[in-house]
Scaffold this motif. Structure first.
Motif, mmCIF file in Angstrom:
data_model
loop_
_atom_site.group_PDB
_atom_site.id
_atom_site.type_symbol
_atom_site.label_atom_id
_atom_site.label_comp_id
_atom_site.label_asym_id
_atom_site.label_seq_id
_atom_site.Cartn_x
_atom_site.Cartn_y
_atom_site.Cartn_z
ATOM 1 N N THR A 95 0.832 -1.118 0.029
ATOM 2 C CA THR A 95 0.024 -0.077 -0.063
ATOM 3 C C THR A 95 0.869 1.220 0.124
ATOM 4 O OG1 THR A 95 -1.779 -1.151 1.118
ATOM 5 C CG2 THR A 95 -1.801 1.207 1.208
ATOM 6 N N ARG A 96 1.787 1.257 0.805
ATOM 7 C CA ARG A 96 2.828 2.496 1.068
ATOM 8 C C ARG A 96 3.587 2.629 -0.421
ATOM 9 N NH1 ARG A 96 3.117 1.340 6.570
ATOM 10 N NH2 ARG A 96 4.793 -0.335 6.311
ATOM 11 N N LEU A 97 3.853 1.422 -1.102
ATOM 12 C CA LEU A 97 4.626 1.461 -2.396
ATOM 13 C C LEU A 97 3.464 2.343 -3.446
ATOM 14 C CD1 LEU A 97 7.220 1.106 -3.906
ATOM 15 C CD2 LEU A 97 6.545 -1.349 -4.474
ATOM 16 N N ARG A 98 2.348 1.925 -3.492
ATOM 17 C CA ARG A 98 1.392 2.295 -4.279
ATOM 18 C C ARG A 98 1.258 3.702 -4.082
ATOM 19 N NH1 ARG A 98 -4.271 0.080 -3.897
ATOM 20 N NH2 ARG A 98 -4.403 1.223 -5.762
ATOM 21 N N ILE A 99 1.330 4.161 -2.950
ATOM 22 C CA ILE A 99 1.090 5.719 -2.590
ATOM 23 C C ILE A 99 2.337 6.463 -2.980
ATOM 24 C CG2 ILE A 99 1.048 7.305 -0.632
ATOM 25 C CD1 ILE A 99 -0.986 4.992 0.990
ATOM 26 N N TYR A 100 3.522 5.883 -2.748
ATOM 27 C CA TYR A 100 4.979 6.407 -3.112
ATOM 28 C C TYR A 100 4.865 6.870 -4.435
ATOM 29 C CZ TYR A 100 9.561 7.854 -2.917
ATOM 30 O OH TYR A 100 10.686 8.635 -3.047
ATOM 31 N N ARG A 101 4.752 5.595 -5.224
ATOM 32 C CA ARG A 101 4.444 5.648 -6.787
ATOM 33 C C ARG A 101 3.547 6.779 -7.390
ATOM 34 N NH1 ARG A 101 5.722 0.421 -9.967
ATOM 35 N NH2 ARG A 101 4.742 1.854 -11.562
ATOM 36 N N LEU A 102 2.523 6.878 -6.942
ATOM 37 C CA LEU A 102 1.419 7.731 -7.398
ATOM 38 C C LEU A 102 1.951 9.229 -6.924
ATOM 39 C CD1 LEU A 102 -1.622 8.434 -7.951
ATOM 40 C CD2 LEU A 102 -2.119 8.449 -5.599
ATOM 41 N N LEU A 103 2.697 9.475 -5.737
ATOM 42 C CA LEU A 103 3.269 10.948 -5.592
ATOM 43 C C LEU A 103 4.350 11.054 -6.580
ATOM 44 C CD1 LEU A 103 2.710 10.856 -1.578
ATOM 45 C CD2 LEU A 103 1.571 12.038 -3.409
ATOM 46 N N VAL A 104 5.288 10.042 -6.655
ATOM 47 C CA VAL A 104 6.197 10.142 -7.692
ATOM 48 C C VAL A 104 5.925 10.408 -8.978
ATOM 49 C CG1 VAL A 104 8.114 8.773 -8.730
ATOM 50 C CG2 VAL A 104 8.052 8.922 -6.203
ATOM 51 N N VAL A 126 -5.048 11.695 -3.278
ATOM 52 C CA VAL A 126 -4.581 10.349 -3.164
ATOM 53 C C VAL A 126 -5.486 9.447 -2.444
ATOM 54 C CG1 VAL A 126 -2.826 9.237 -1.643
ATOM 55 C CG2 VAL A 126 -2.220 11.377 -2.585
ATOM 56 N N GLN A 127 -6.236 9.911 -1.533
ATOM 57 C CA GLN A 127 -7.304 9.071 -1.112
ATOM 58 C C GLN A 127 -8.325 8.431 -1.862
ATOM 59 O OE1 GLN A 127 -9.845 10.879 1.899
ATOM 60 N NE2 GLN A 127 -10.779 8.891 2.605
ATOM 61 N N GLY A 128 -8.547 9.510 -2.831
ATOM 62 C CA GLY A 128 -9.574 8.727 -3.884
ATOM 63 C C GLY A 128 -8.912 7.875 -5.104
ATOM 64 N N ARG A 129 -7.662 8.111 -5.493
ATOM 65 C CA ARG A 129 -7.187 7.393 -6.256
ATOM 66 C C ARG A 129 -6.826 6.016 -5.581
ATOM 67 N NH1 ARG A 129 -2.885 11.104 -9.971
ATOM 68 N NH2 ARG A 129 -4.625 12.792 -10.101
ATOM 69 N N ILE A 130 -6.395 5.997 -4.410
ATOM 70 C CA ILE A 130 -5.799 4.624 -3.670
ATOM 71 C C ILE A 130 -7.358 4.040 -3.425
ATOM 72 C CG2 ILE A 130 -4.726 3.627 -1.929
ATOM 73 C CD1 ILE A 130 -2.900 4.755 -3.943
ATOM 74 N N GLY A 131 -8.385 4.688 -2.783
ATOM 75 C CA GLY A 131 -9.516 4.151 -2.246
ATOM 76 C C GLY A 131 -9.404 3.540 -1.122
ATOM 77 N N LEU A 179 -5.109 5.857 5.259
ATOM 78 C CA LEU A 179 -4.320 6.718 4.513
ATOM 79 C C LEU A 179 -2.989 7.309 5.462
ATOM 80 C CD1 LEU A 179 -3.036 7.608 1.624
ATOM 81 C CD2 LEU A 179 -4.971 9.411 2.022
ATOM 82 N N SER A 180 -3.583 8.302 6.283
ATOM 83 C CA SER A 180 -2.955 8.929 7.136
ATOM 84 C C SER A 180 -1.803 8.168 7.891
ATOM 85 C CB SER A 180 -3.859 9.690 8.190
ATOM 86 O OG SER A 180 -2.998 10.418 9.153
ATOM 87 N N HIS A 181 -2.176 6.963 8.336
ATOM 88 C CA HIS A 181 -1.261 6.141 8.891
ATOM 89 C C HIS A 181 -0.035 5.779 7.768
ATOM 90 C CE1 HIS A 181 0.486 2.233 10.559
ATOM 91 N NE2 HIS A 181 0.363 1.767 9.522
ATOM 92 N N HIS A 182 -0.262 5.367 6.790
ATOM 93 C CA HIS A 182 0.675 5.109 5.565
ATOM 94 C C HIS A 182 1.675 6.231 5.016
ATOM 95 C CE1 HIS A 182 -0.248 0.997 5.001
ATOM 96 N NE2 HIS A 182 -1.600 1.403 4.941
#
Length: 155
Positions: free
Chosen positions: A61-70, A82-87, A93-96
């Protein structure tokens, strides 16, 4: 093999790893490993920092978030986007995001009511550089990586 000819074979420029959406990462790495000049490690990072960052990115999950931000670029993305795209729920999300911020891979900035998340590109470059900077060092007979790696080296 002479030290100078070996130095002309092995280095990886971390700028060549990304930025080519149509290329094959293995082909890029192979090209860089055989064509670029070898250099002694220039990326300043300690093993503990690298391990913490890799641990954070080891969660899917964190890798998905990070790649999205990159992918988002330097401006980053609002947390709501980010929340909408990751679902996922905001608390999850805040934890990650907190974990990614603790290890220095992500930062947040507030703009009015909007909280923006951004990848910290210099941290990413240092981590990638840390992983590839000593590529082929033992093959070239340049330094004693096996001796300095300690007992955990299993090769």
């Amino acid at each position: 093999m002479s030290s100078s000819s070996c130095r002309n074979r092995c280095a990886v420029d971390v700028r060549d790893i990304g930025g080519n959406p149509h290329g094959d990462i293995d082909a890029v790495m192979e090209k860089r490993l055989t064509a670029a000049a070898f250099r002694r490690p220039s990326i300043s990072m300690n093993i503990e920092t690298a391990a913490q960052q890799l641990d954070a990115l080891g969660n899917p999950t964190r890798l998905r978030i990070y790649r999205l931000l990159v992918r988002a670029g330097r401006a980053g993305l609002p947390v709501a986007s980010v929340q909408g795209r990751i679902g996922m729920p905001a608390s999850t999300l805040s934890h990650h995001l907190k974990k990614l911020m603790q290890v220095g891979l992500v930062r947040q900035e507030r703009d009015g009511n909007t909280l923006w998340c951004q990848a910290v590109y210099p941290a990413m470059t240092r981590l990638i550089g840390f992983l590839v900077d000593e590529c082929c060092a033992d093959e070239c007979g340049d330094g004693d990586l096996a001796a300095s790696a300690g007992p955990e080296r299993a090769e």
